[in-house]
Structure formats: C-alpha cells, structure tokens
Design a protein around this motif. Structure first.
Motif, PDB file in Angstrom:
ATOM      1  N   CYS A   1       0.839  -1.206   0.000  1.00 28.84           N
ATOM      2  CA  CYS A   1       0.000   0.000   0.000  1.00 28.84           C
ATOM      3  C   CYS A   1       0.869   1.250   0.000  1.00 28.84           C
ATOM      4  O   CYS A   1       0.544   2.237  -0.654  1.00 28.84           O
ATOM      5  CB  CYS A   1      -0.930   0.002   1.205  1.00 28.84           C
ATOM      6  SG  CYS A   1      -2.331  -1.117   1.013  1.00 28.84           S
ATOM      7  N   LEU A   2       1.982   1.217   0.713  1.00 30.38           N
ATOM      8  CA  LEU A   2       2.889   2.358   0.734  1.00 30.38           C
ATOM      9  C   LEU A   2       3.449   2.623  -0.656  1.00 30.38           C
ATOM     10  O   LEU A   2       3.484   3.767  -1.116  1.00 30.38           O
ATOM     11  CB  LEU A   2       4.014   2.118   1.733  1.00 30.38           C
ATOM     12  CG  LEU A   2       5.106   3.173   1.807  1.00 30.38           C
ATOM     13  CD1 LEU A   2       4.527   4.522   2.219  1.00 30.38           C
ATOM     14  CD2 LEU A   2       6.196   2.747   2.769  1.00 30.38           C
ATOM     15  N   GLU A   3       3.861   1.563  -1.357  1.00 26.61           N
ATOM     16  CA  GLU A   3       4.391   1.727  -2.715  1.00 26.61           C
ATOM     17  C   GLU A   3       3.341   2.257  -3.690  1.00 26.61           C
ATOM     18  O   GLU A   3       3.611   3.088  -4.532  1.00 26.61           O
ATOM     19  CB  GLU A   3       4.985   0.406  -3.222  1.00 26.61           C
ATOM     20  CG  GLU A   3       6.241  -0.015  -2.502  1.00 26.61           C
ATOM     21  CD  GLU A   3       7.349   1.032  -2.624  1.00 26.61           C
ATOM     22  OE1 GLU A   3       7.548   1.590  -3.714  1.00 26.61           O
ATOM     23  OE2 GLU A   3       8.002   1.276  -1.598  1.00 26.61           O
ATOM     24  N   LYS A   4       2.108   1.752  -3.566  1.00 21.63           N
ATOM     25  CA  LYS A   4       1.029   2.232  -4.438  1.00 21.63           C
ATOM     26  C   LYS A   4       0.767   3.720  -4.173  1.00 21.63           C
ATOM     27  O   LYS A   4       0.525   4.482  -5.109  1.00 21.63           O
ATOM     28  CB  LYS A   4      -0.259   1.444  -4.192  1.00 21.63           C
ATOM     29  CG  LYS A   4      -0.210   0.043  -4.751  1.00 21.63           C
ATOM     30  CD  LYS A   4      -1.503  -0.696  -4.434  1.00 21.63           C
ATOM     31  CE  LYS A   4      -1.406  -2.148  -4.869  1.00 21.63           C
ATOM     32  NZ  LYS A   4      -2.611  -2.904  -4.505  1.00 21.63           N
ATOM     33  N   PHE A   5       0.833   4.122  -2.921  1.00 24.31           N
ATOM     34  CA  PHE A   5       0.621   5.529  -2.582  1.00 24.31           C
ATOM     35  C   PHE A   5       1.742   6.394  -3.158  1.00 24.31           C
ATOM     36  O   PHE A   5       1.497   7.463  -3.708  1.00 24.31           O
ATOM     37  CB  PHE A   5       0.573   5.697  -1.049  1.00 24.31           C
ATOM     38  CG  PHE A   5       0.269   7.102  -0.615  1.00 24.31           C
ATOM     39  CD1 PHE A   5      -1.032   7.574  -0.645  1.00 24.31           C
ATOM     40  CD2 PHE A   5       1.286   7.940  -0.190  1.00 24.31           C
ATOM     41  CE1 PHE A   5      -1.318   8.864  -0.244  1.00 24.31           C
ATOM     42  CE2 PHE A   5       1.001   9.226   0.214  1.00 24.31           C
ATOM     43  CZ  PHE A   5      -0.292   9.687   0.184  1.00 24.31           C
ATOM     44  N   LYS A   6       2.984   5.917  -3.055  1.00 23.60           N
ATOM     45  CA  LYS A   6       4.121   6.656  -3.609  1.00 23.60           C
ATOM     46  C   LYS A   6       3.993   6.824  -5.121  1.00 23.60           C
ATOM     47  O   LYS A   6       4.299   7.876  -5.669  1.00 23.60           O
ATOM     48  CB  LYS A   6       5.437   5.953  -3.286  1.00 23.60           C
ATOM     49  CG  LYS A   6       5.897   6.088  -1.857  1.00 23.60           C
ATOM     50  CD  LYS A   6       7.195   5.348  -1.682  1.00 23.60           C
ATOM     51  CE  LYS A   6       7.716   5.418  -0.282  1.00 23.60           C
ATOM     52  NZ  LYS A   6       8.970   4.647  -0.134  1.00 23.60           N
ATOM     53  N   GLN A   7       3.533   5.784  -5.802  1.00 19.52           N
ATOM     54  CA  GLN A   7       3.402   5.835  -7.259  1.00 19.52           C
ATOM     55  C   GLN A   7       2.289   6.770  -7.693  1.00 19.52           C
ATOM     56  O   GLN A   7       2.375   7.392  -8.743  1.00 19.52           O
ATOM     57  CB  GLN A   7       3.155   4.441  -7.821  1.00 19.52           C
ATOM     58  CG  GLN A   7       4.346   3.531  -7.693  1.00 19.52           C
ATOM     59  CD  GLN A   7       4.031   2.111  -8.101  1.00 19.52           C
ATOM     60  OE1 GLN A   7       2.896   1.797  -8.474  1.00 19.52           O
ATOM     61  NE2 GLN A   7       5.025   1.237  -8.035  1.00 19.52           N
TER      62      GLN A   7
END
Length: 92
Positions: A84-90
């Motif tokens: 979820c953190l990576e999706k938010f960063k993207q």
C-alpha cells in the motif's frame, strides 16, 4: 479404464452443480452458507487500546503504533503494508 475417467468427470460435475444449487437455494430456506461468526477473538485475548488510522490506499484501519508511517504534505499517513505504501508513492 475409460469408465473411471468418465465417472470422475461426472462426479466432479455433480458436486459443482450441488454447490451452485445450495448457494442459490440457501436464502429461500432461511439459511446461508456464509455465516457471520462475529468477532474472532479467542478466550483470554485482549484488545489493544490505541489510535487507529485509515490506510489511504485500501481503507483498512491500522494501529498507529505498528503501522508504516510516512509524512505527506505535512500530514502523517499510515499504511497497513509495504504494498500500500508503494502504491501511494506511485500515485503521488
């Protein structure tokens, strides 16, 4: 030997049809195959009293003490997982 193969296919098809019929007919009989057992707490377990925040990606509520935390535009964001953190960063 072929009859074993055909019998297995017939049995699998009957089991599939039985499952589909049970799922559709359960509401008519007043029962459901999907029962809600309520909270899944075992005897003697304790509920942690803390602050919960909503994950901005998936909407899961996470404990602020154990969640992944990042600051975005001066506001703390909490995430349930690194995915979820990576999706938010993207997305930002």
């Amino acid at each position: 030997m072929k009859w074993i193969f055909y019998f297995a296919i017939l049995l699998a098809a009957l089991m599939f049809v039985r499952g589909v019929l049970r799922a559709f007919l359960a509401p008519m009989r007043g029962r459901s195959n999907f029962q809600n057992p309520g909270p899944s707490r075992s005897r003697g377990s304790t509920v942690k009293q803390g602050t919960m925040e909503k994950d901005p990606v998936c909407g899961t509520y996470v404990d602020t003490d154990s969640a992944l935390r990042r600051t975005f535009r001066g506001e703390a964001k909490y995430f349930c997982s690194s995915d979820c953190l990576e999706k938010f960063k993207q997305s930002h």
